[in-house]
Design a protein around this motif. Structure first.
Motif, mmCIF file in Angstrom:
data_model
loop_
_atom_site.group_PDB
_atom_site.id
_atom_site.type_symbol
_atom_site.label_atom_id
_atom_site.label_comp_id
_atom_site.label_asym_id
_atom_site.label_seq_id
_atom_site.Cartn_x
_atom_site.Cartn_y
_atom_site.Cartn_z
ATOM 1 N N LEU A 241 0.832 -1.206 0.000
ATOM 2 C CA LEU A 241 0.000 0.000 0.000
ATOM 3 C C LEU A 241 0.870 1.260 0.000
ATOM 4 N N CYS A 242 1.918 1.244 0.813
ATOM 5 C CA CYS A 242 2.775 2.438 0.907
ATOM 6 C C CYS A 242 3.527 2.677 -0.401
ATOM 7 N N HIS A 243 3.981 1.609 -1.053
ATOM 8 C CA HIS A 243 4.669 1.785 -2.338
ATOM 9 C C HIS A 243 3.697 2.345 -3.375
ATOM 10 N N THR A 244 2.451 1.874 -3.325
ATOM 11 C CA THR A 244 1.445 2.365 -4.273
ATOM 12 C C THR A 244 1.162 3.855 -4.016
ATOM 13 N N LEU A 245 0.924 4.193 -2.747
ATOM 14 C CA LEU A 245 0.555 5.579 -2.425
ATOM 15 C C LEU A 245 1.734 6.532 -2.620
ATOM 16 N N GLY A 246 2.929 6.076 -2.222
ATOM 17 C CA GLY A 246 4.115 6.929 -2.373
ATOM 18 C C GLY A 246 4.499 7.066 -3.829
ATOM 19 N N GLY A 247 4.474 5.943 -4.554
ATOM 20 C CA GLY A 247 4.949 5.941 -5.939
ATOM 21 C C GLY A 247 3.973 6.607 -6.890
ATOM 22 N N SER A 248 2.674 6.273 -6.814
ATOM 23 C CA SER A 248 1.729 6.763 -7.817
ATOM 24 C C SER A 248 1.073 8.085 -7.433
ATOM 25 N N PHE A 249 1.113 8.439 -6.151
ATOM 26 C CA PHE A 249 0.429 9.676 -5.748
ATOM 27 C C PHE A 249 1.383 10.650 -5.074
ATOM 28 N N ASN A 250 2.674 10.276 -5.119
ATOM 29 C CA ASN A 250 3.731 11.178 -4.657
ATOM 30 C C ASN A 250 3.540 11.661 -3.224
#
Ligand code: NAD
Length: 358
Positions: A241-250
C-alpha cells in the motif's frame, strides 16, 4: 516451532554516541583510500564535516541526493565517483542518501559505509530502488548492502521532531510486517519486537526534548533492529500500500507509513494473531485490536498525522489506489487479490479519514 531459514547478512555495525570518531578506523578496515561523501543538499554541512575528518582520504562531496533516486542523479554520482577515482562511498543521511550510495554500488561494486541519520533502515538491507521515467524499480542485490554502518545518535539530534516520529513509525512498520512474514524466523522476531519496543518508548522522549541523547540513542537502536528485519524477511500488504501511495500519488514516504500502518494491522489482525500479540506487548497496549489501536495512538499522541487527507491524498484518487493495490499483490497473511478490492478500498477510506481502529 515452524521450520525456518536464517541468513546472516555480512555487515559491520558500530554504534554509540560519538561513534563518528571511529570513521577513519572503519575506512581503513575497508581498505579504502579515497571516499566520495554523499548527502542531500540539506545535509551538506554534515557531509563537509565527514570530509574534513577524513582529510586526504576524502575524494570529494556529492550533495545532490534526493528522494527515490532518479536515474539521472544516480548516473551523475557514478560518473563523479569514477572521475575522482573513489574506492568507497560514504552515505550520511536518510534513506534517500543511502539509496544513492546503493545505486553507485550496484553499478560499480564500490563498498558503502553508511551513516544513517533517520530511522528508515535502508542501511541494513540489500534492497535498492531507482526511478526511471517516473517508475521506481526495486530489486535485491548483495552488492548494495553497506559493508559498514556507523550509528551515531549525536547526528540525529537535528532530525526535526515531526520527521523523527514518522520515521520511527516507518521503522516500526518493517518490524510489524516482519513478525508475520512468510519467511519469518525466530531471530528476526526477537529483533522486531525489541525494535518496536525501543522506538515506541523513545518517541515521547524525543517529542519532549529533541536533543535528549538517551531517547535518540534508543530510537536509533530500534531503527537498526527494524531495518535488519526489513533486510532479512519479506514484507506484505502494508508495504504494498505504501509503495502504491508513495509511488503513484507522490505522498511523503515516512508519513504514508505512519498513516497506513494501523489500518493495515487492523486488516491483518485476525490472520496473524501471534504477530499482533507481540506488537501489542512491545507497545504495552492491551485489549482487543490493541496492536492496531496502539500504533494509531502512538502516532497521534506524538503529534504525527493519522489521515491520508492531511498528507496530500485526494479523495478522488482512492478508487485508483485500490485498483493499483490489488494488482501484483505481495504475499499477505490474509490473501489479497481482485476479490478483496472492496475491502482494500474500505481500508483506504479509513486511512483517508484517520479512523482509529478498534
Ligand atoms: P530522506 O532520506 O529523504 O530524508 C528526509 C529529509 O530529512 C532530507 O532532506 C534529509 O536531508 C533530512 N534529514 C535526514 N536526517 C537528518 C538529520 N539528522 N537532521 C536534519 N535533517 C535530516 O528520508 P527517509 O525517510 O530516511 O528515506 C526515505 C527514502 O528511503 C524513500 O525513498 C524510501 O523508499 C527509501 N527507503 C529505502 C529502503 C531500502 O531498504 N531500500 C528502506 C527504507 C527507506
Amino acid at each position: 516451532m515452524k521450520e525456518f531459514i536464517y541468513n546472516g547478512q555480512p555487515s559491520r555495525v558500530v554504534f554509540g554516541a560519538g561513534a563518528l570518531q571511529h570513521l577513519e578506523r572503519e575506512i581503513e578496515l575497508l581498505g579504502a583510500r579515497k571516499a566520495l561523501v554523499l548527502s542531500t543538499p540539506e545535509q551538506r554541512d554534515q557531509a563537509q564535516r565527514v570530509a574534513d575528518r577524513l582529510g586526504s582520504r576524502a575524494a570529494g562531496i556529492f550533495a545532490r541526493a534526493v528522494m527515490h533516486v532518479p536515474i539521472e542523479t544516480a548516473r551523475e554520482a557514478r560518473e563523479e565517483a569514477r572521475r575522482l577515482g573513489a574506492d568507497c562511498a560514504i552515505a550520511i543521511g536518510g534513506g534517500s542518501t543511502t539509496g544513492l550510495g546503493k545505486a553507485i554500488a550496484l553499478d560499480s561494486g564500490l563498498p558503502i559505509l553508511a551513516i544513517p541519520t533517520t530511522y528508515a533502515g535502508s542501511e541494513m538491507t540489500p534492497i535498492y530502488g531507482i526511478t526511471e521515467a517516473g517508475l521506481k524499480k526495486t530489486g535485491r542485490d548483495a552488492r548494495v548492502l553497506p559493508r559498514t554502518v556507523i550509528y551515531d545518535p549525536a547526528l540525529t539530534l537535528t532530525l526535526p521532531v515531526a520527521l523523527s516520529v514518522t520515521s520511527g513509525m516507518n521503522a516500526i512498520a518493517h518490524a510489524a510486517e516482519g513478525l508475520y512474514a512468510q519467511d519469518s524466523n525466530p531471530v528476526m522476531d526477537l529483533m522486531a519486537e525489541e525494535g518496536i519496543r525501543a522506538i515506541a518508548q523513545a518517541l515521547p522522549g524525543i517529542c519532549r526534548r529533541a536533543d535528549d541523547m538517551g531517547a535518540r540513542g534508543e530510537a536509533l537502536y530500534g531503527a537498526w533492529l527494524c531495518g535488519s528485519v526489513l533486510g532479512n524477511v519479506g514484507m506484505a500488504l502494508h508495504h504494498k500500500l505504501c509503495h502504491t501511495l508513495g509511488g503513484s500519488f507522490n505522498l511523503p514516504h515516512a508519513e504514508v507509513h505512519t498513516v497506513v500502518l494501523p489500518q493495515a494491522m487492523a486488516f491483518n489482525a485476525e490472520a496473524a494473531p501471534r504477530a499482533m500479540a507481540r506488537i501489542a506487548r512491545a507497545l504495552g497496549a492491551t485489549g482487543r485490536g490493541s496492536a492496531a489501536a496502539g500504533l494509531f495512538d502512538l502516532a497521534r499522541d506524538n503529534g504525527a498525522p493519522v489521515a491520508l487527507k492531511d498528507i496530500g491524498m485526494q479523495a478522488s484518487d482512492l478508487d485508483r489506489a485500490a485498483d493499483l493495490a490489488v494488482q501484483n499483490p505481495y504475499w499477505n497473511p490474509r490473501p489479497i487479490g481482485q476479490a478483496q478490492r472492496g475491502e482494500i478500498r474500505q481500508l483506504l477510506q479509513r486511512a483517508y479519514e484517520g479512523v482509529r481502529p478498534d
